[in-house]
Design a protein around this motif. Structure first.
Motif, PDB file in Angstrom:
ATOM      1  N   ARG A  22     -15.747   7.629   4.586  1.00 34.17           N
ATOM      2  CA  ARG A  22     -15.803   8.944   5.243  1.00 34.17           C
ATOM      3  C   ARG A  22     -14.916   8.895   6.466  1.00 34.17           C
ATOM      4  O   ARG A  22     -14.964   7.914   7.223  1.00 34.17           O
ATOM      5  N   GLU A  23     -14.109   9.960   6.656  1.00 33.74           N
ATOM      6  CA  GLU A  23     -13.279  10.000   7.859  1.00 33.74           C
ATOM      7  C   GLU A  23     -14.194   9.958   9.078  1.00 33.74           C
ATOM      8  O   GLU A  23     -15.326  10.430   9.043  1.00 33.74           O
ATOM      9  N   ALA A  24     -13.685   9.372  10.150  1.00 30.93           N
ATOM     10  CA  ALA A  24     -14.394   9.156  11.417  1.00 30.93           C
ATOM     11  C   ALA A  24     -15.329   7.940  11.367  1.00 30.93           C
ATOM     12  O   ALA A  24     -15.793   7.469  12.404  1.00 30.93           O
ATOM     13  N   ILE A  76       0.865  -1.192   0.000  1.00 33.92           N
ATOM     14  CA  ILE A  76       0.000   0.000   0.000  1.00 33.92           C
ATOM     15  C   ILE A  76       0.893   1.230   0.000  1.00 33.92           C
ATOM     16  O   ILE A  76       1.714   1.408   0.911  1.00 33.92           O
ATOM     17  N   TYR A  77       0.756   2.050  -1.048  1.00 37.26           N
ATOM     18  CA  TYR A  77       1.551   3.277  -1.149  1.00 37.26           C
ATOM     19  C   TYR A  77       0.718   4.446  -0.651  1.00 37.26           C
ATOM     20  O   TYR A  77      -0.349   4.740  -1.201  1.00 37.26           O
ATOM     21  N   GLY A  78       1.217   5.129   0.380  1.00 38.31           N
ATOM     22  CA  GLY A  78       0.498   6.266   0.966  1.00 38.31           C
ATOM     23  C   GLY A  78      -0.237   5.805   2.205  1.00 38.31           C
ATOM     24  O   GLY A  78      -1.233   5.072   2.104  1.00 38.31           O
ATOM     25  N   LEU A  79       0.283   6.189   3.389  1.00 35.29           N
ATOM     26  CA  LEU A  79      -0.339   5.745   4.645  1.00 35.29           C
ATOM     27  C   LEU A  79      -1.091   6.904   5.291  1.00 35.29           C
ATOM     28  O   LEU A  79      -0.846   7.273   6.437  1.00 35.29           O
ATOM     29  N   GLY A  80      -2.003   7.488   4.541  1.00 32.67           N
ATOM     30  CA  GLY A  80      -2.864   8.547   5.078  1.00 32.67           C
ATOM     31  C   GLY A  80      -4.180   7.925   5.516  1.00 32.67           C
ATOM     32  O   GLY A  80      -4.256   6.736   5.849  1.00 32.67           O
ATOM     33  N   TYR A  81      -5.255   8.708   5.471  1.00 34.26           N
ATOM     34  CA  TYR A  81      -6.563   8.228   5.932  1.00 34.26           C
ATOM     35  C   TYR A  81      -7.025   7.010   5.133  1.00 34.26           C
ATOM     36  O   TYR A  81      -7.524   6.039   5.688  1.00 34.26           O
ATOM     37  N   VAL A  82      -6.813   7.077   3.827  1.00 36.65           N
ATOM     38  CA  VAL A  82      -7.289   5.980   2.974  1.00 36.65           C
ATOM     39  C   VAL A  82      -6.359   4.773   3.069  1.00 36.65           C
ATOM     40  O   VAL A  82      -6.803   3.637   3.297  1.00 36.65           O
ATOM     41  N   GLY A  83      -5.042   5.016   2.918  1.00 36.69           N
ATOM     42  CA  GLY A  83      -4.084   3.906   2.865  1.00 36.69           C
ATOM     43  C   GLY A  83      -3.964   3.167   4.177  1.00 36.69           C
ATOM     44  O   GLY A  83      -3.948   1.927   4.202  1.00 36.69           O
ATOM     45  N   LEU A  84      -3.917   3.907   5.269  1.00 34.78           N
ATOM     46  CA  LEU A  84      -3.743   3.255   6.561  1.00 34.78           C
ATOM     47  C   LEU A  84      -5.000   2.464   6.947  1.00 34.78           C
ATOM     48  O   LEU A  84      -4.914   1.382   7.519  1.00 34.78           O
ATOM     49  N   PRO A 112     -12.116   3.501  -6.945  1.00 35.21           N
ATOM     50  CA  PRO A 112     -12.265   4.645  -6.046  1.00 35.21           C
ATOM     51  C   PRO A 112     -12.686   4.243  -4.643  1.00 35.21           C
ATOM     52  O   PRO A 112     -13.327   3.207  -4.448  1.00 35.21           O
ATOM     53  N   GLU A 113     -12.331   5.107  -3.707  1.00 35.41           N
ATOM     54  CA  GLU A 113     -12.603   4.862  -2.286  1.00 35.41           C
ATOM     55  C   GLU A 113     -13.778   5.743  -1.861  1.00 35.41           C
ATOM     56  O   GLU A 113     -13.802   6.931  -2.179  1.00 35.41           O
ATOM     57  N   PHE A 114     -14.727   5.174  -1.118  1.00 37.72           N
ATOM     58  CA  PHE A 114     -15.902   5.963  -0.735  1.00 37.72           C
ATOM     59  C   PHE A 114     -15.995   6.199   0.776  1.00 37.72           C
ATOM     60  O   PHE A 114     -17.035   6.614   1.272  1.00 37.72           O
TER      61      PHE A 114
END
Ligand SMILES: NC(=O)c1ccc[n+]([C@@H]2O[C@H](COP(=O)([O-])OP(=O)(O)OC[C@H]3O[C@@H](n4cnc5c(N)ncnc54)[C@H](O)[C@@H]3O)[C@@H](O)[C@H]2O)c1
Length: 420
Positions: A160-162, A5-13, A156-158
């Protein structure tokens, strides 16, 4: 599976944590040493309910390893998921620098002689055409044309944060863009525990999905707030209005009025939109979205007219199917099809109109006035099904879904009731 997984932000992590909870082994890659260090110690560098718990279990179980350089372990992976950021550029477009960088890193690190291709899944939000016009050329420039060690997918990723973890396992839908729009076995495996409608599409359809969704969410918020402002200014309860509005799942919160095709018209919608605009302006509610509706509708009418005349010089013959604002009605008031007819006549096309529900001699009142003001030669333009069968037209324009059952001889049949 083994998944990079490239990118460990909200989506990647979130993806990393959820995939390890399903037993996959994950290689997390990020340029941020801090994020890598924290993730490797089972800590979450971001605030997301439940995430740290999953990460600490993944690290304890040996299912998550994070690094700033994934090149050594990439070839052990079945899949690579790209979740790097695509922030706004200065001109409003998405900045694709990180997508390009990661694509180049993967292209350089992948073994061109792999037995089974590495499935590279892009999950970041990217503009339509990015896979074909940016990402594929990057792989081609490193691996040569017709490379077979990589298969490109857009998904695509759908989330929502939280609510990210719950949304990961319960998305509203799964959209997967592939080179041939056909199902992909690795993606089936990846999503096998997720119950949601699955759409396999071409790349561009999958790429635009997120923009359509997010723009619609923004439209909903802006619309709700404009109505809220009007209500507040008029001393009407905005929350009561909201309650009544959303209770209507037949016409309001429903698939009705959503199909791309004809413009809106008739005796109610334009009139009432115009009146609400007036009311809102009168009380200073400043309804920018509502104020734009009629202009947007006019723009759409002209777009449809241009679809008809694109390859047809003036003088060509056009048959329109349907003139009243909707099928099985004879109401011509503010029918967008009347505008189409008027534009075609003004531009010098030979126009015929078929609408079996319309009898000019029976039109009365405002309906009669409107039709003769906008189409004074209406009775001469109307033709019967029998006449149509004996004629040849350059273009037949179906404005109301009436083509079925008619004998049509034409160079081109356009269905403007439903954009394909
Ligand atoms: N946040 C959301 O709720 C959400 C939801 C759906 C889709 N998206 C989309 O997903 C994408 C990622 O969003 P996010 O919120 O997770 O972003 P983010 O900014 O939180 O994370 C992106 C990560 O990518 C890393 N990165 C940048 N360049 C890299 C490189 N060359 N190699 C490895 N890592 C690199 C950054 O260090 C960062 O940790 C965006 O396109 C976004 O629009 C976000």
């Amino acid at each position: 599976m083994k998944i990079a997984i490239y990118g460990l932000g909200y989506v990647g992590l979130t993806a990393a944590a959820c995939l390890t909870s399903e037993g996959h082994w994950v290689l997390g890659v990020d340029v941020s040493e801090r994020k890598v260090k924290e993730a490797n110690s089972g800590k979450s560098p971001i605030q997301e309910p439940g995430l740290e718990d999953l990460l600490s279990k993944a690290v304890a179980g040996g299912l998550l390893h994070c690094t700033t350089d994934g090149s050594q372990q990439l070839n052990q992976c079945d899949l690579a998921i790209v979740c790097v950021g695509t922030p706004s550029g200065v001109d409003g477009s998405h900045n694709m620098t990180y997508i390009a960088e990661v694509s180049r890193q993967i292209a350089t690190a992948v073994d061109p002689k792999r037995q089974t291709p590495l499935t590279v899944v892009y999950r970041s939000t990217i503009r339509p055409g990015t896979i074909e016009e940016l990402i594929k050329p990057i792989f081609e420039s490193t691996l040569g044309k017709n490379f077979s060690c990589i298969e490109l997918v857009y998904n695509p990723e759908f989330l929502r944060e939280a609510y990210a973890i719950n949304d990961y396992f319960n998305p509203p839908k799964i959209v997967i863009g592939t080179v041939d729009s056909l199902p992909n076995p690795r993606m089936e495996e990846l999503n096998k525990n997720i119950k949601a409608p699955v759409f396999y599409t071409k790349y561009r359809e999958s790429e635009i999905t997120k923009f359509v969704d997010n723009t619609f969410h923004a439209v909903k918020v802006a619309f709700a707030n404009e109505i809220g402002r009007v209500c507040t200014q008029l001393g009407i309860s905005a929350s009561k209005m909201h309650e009544i509005f959303i209770s209507d799942t037949k016409l309001n919160i429903s698939p009705y009025y959503f199909r791309p095709g004809g413009a809106f018209g008739g005796s109610c919608l334009p009139k009432d939109v115009r009146a609400l605009q007036y009311i809102a302006a009168d009380v200073g509610a400043n309804t920018r979205l509502i104020d734009a509706l009629l202009r947007s509708n006019e723009a759409h009418k002209h777009f449809l007219y241009e679809q008809v005349t694109a390859d047809l010089p003036p003088g060509g013959s056009v048959l329109m199917l349907g003139l009243a604002f909707k099928k099985e009605s004879d109401d011509l008031r503010e029918s967008p099809k009347v505008d189409m007819a008027r534009k075609l006549l003004n531009a010098g096309y030979k126009l015929s109109i078929y609408d079996p529900y319309l009898h000019p001699q029976q039109l009365i009142g405002q309906n009669l006035g409107y039709s003769f003001l906008h189409l004074p030669t209406l009775p001469d333009l109307l033709v019967s099904a029998e006449t149509i069968a004996t004629q040849t037209y350059d273009v037949v324009v179906d404005m109301s879904g009436m083509a079925a059952g008619l004998t049509l001889n034409c160079g081109k049949l356009l269905n403007l009731d439903r954009l394909s």
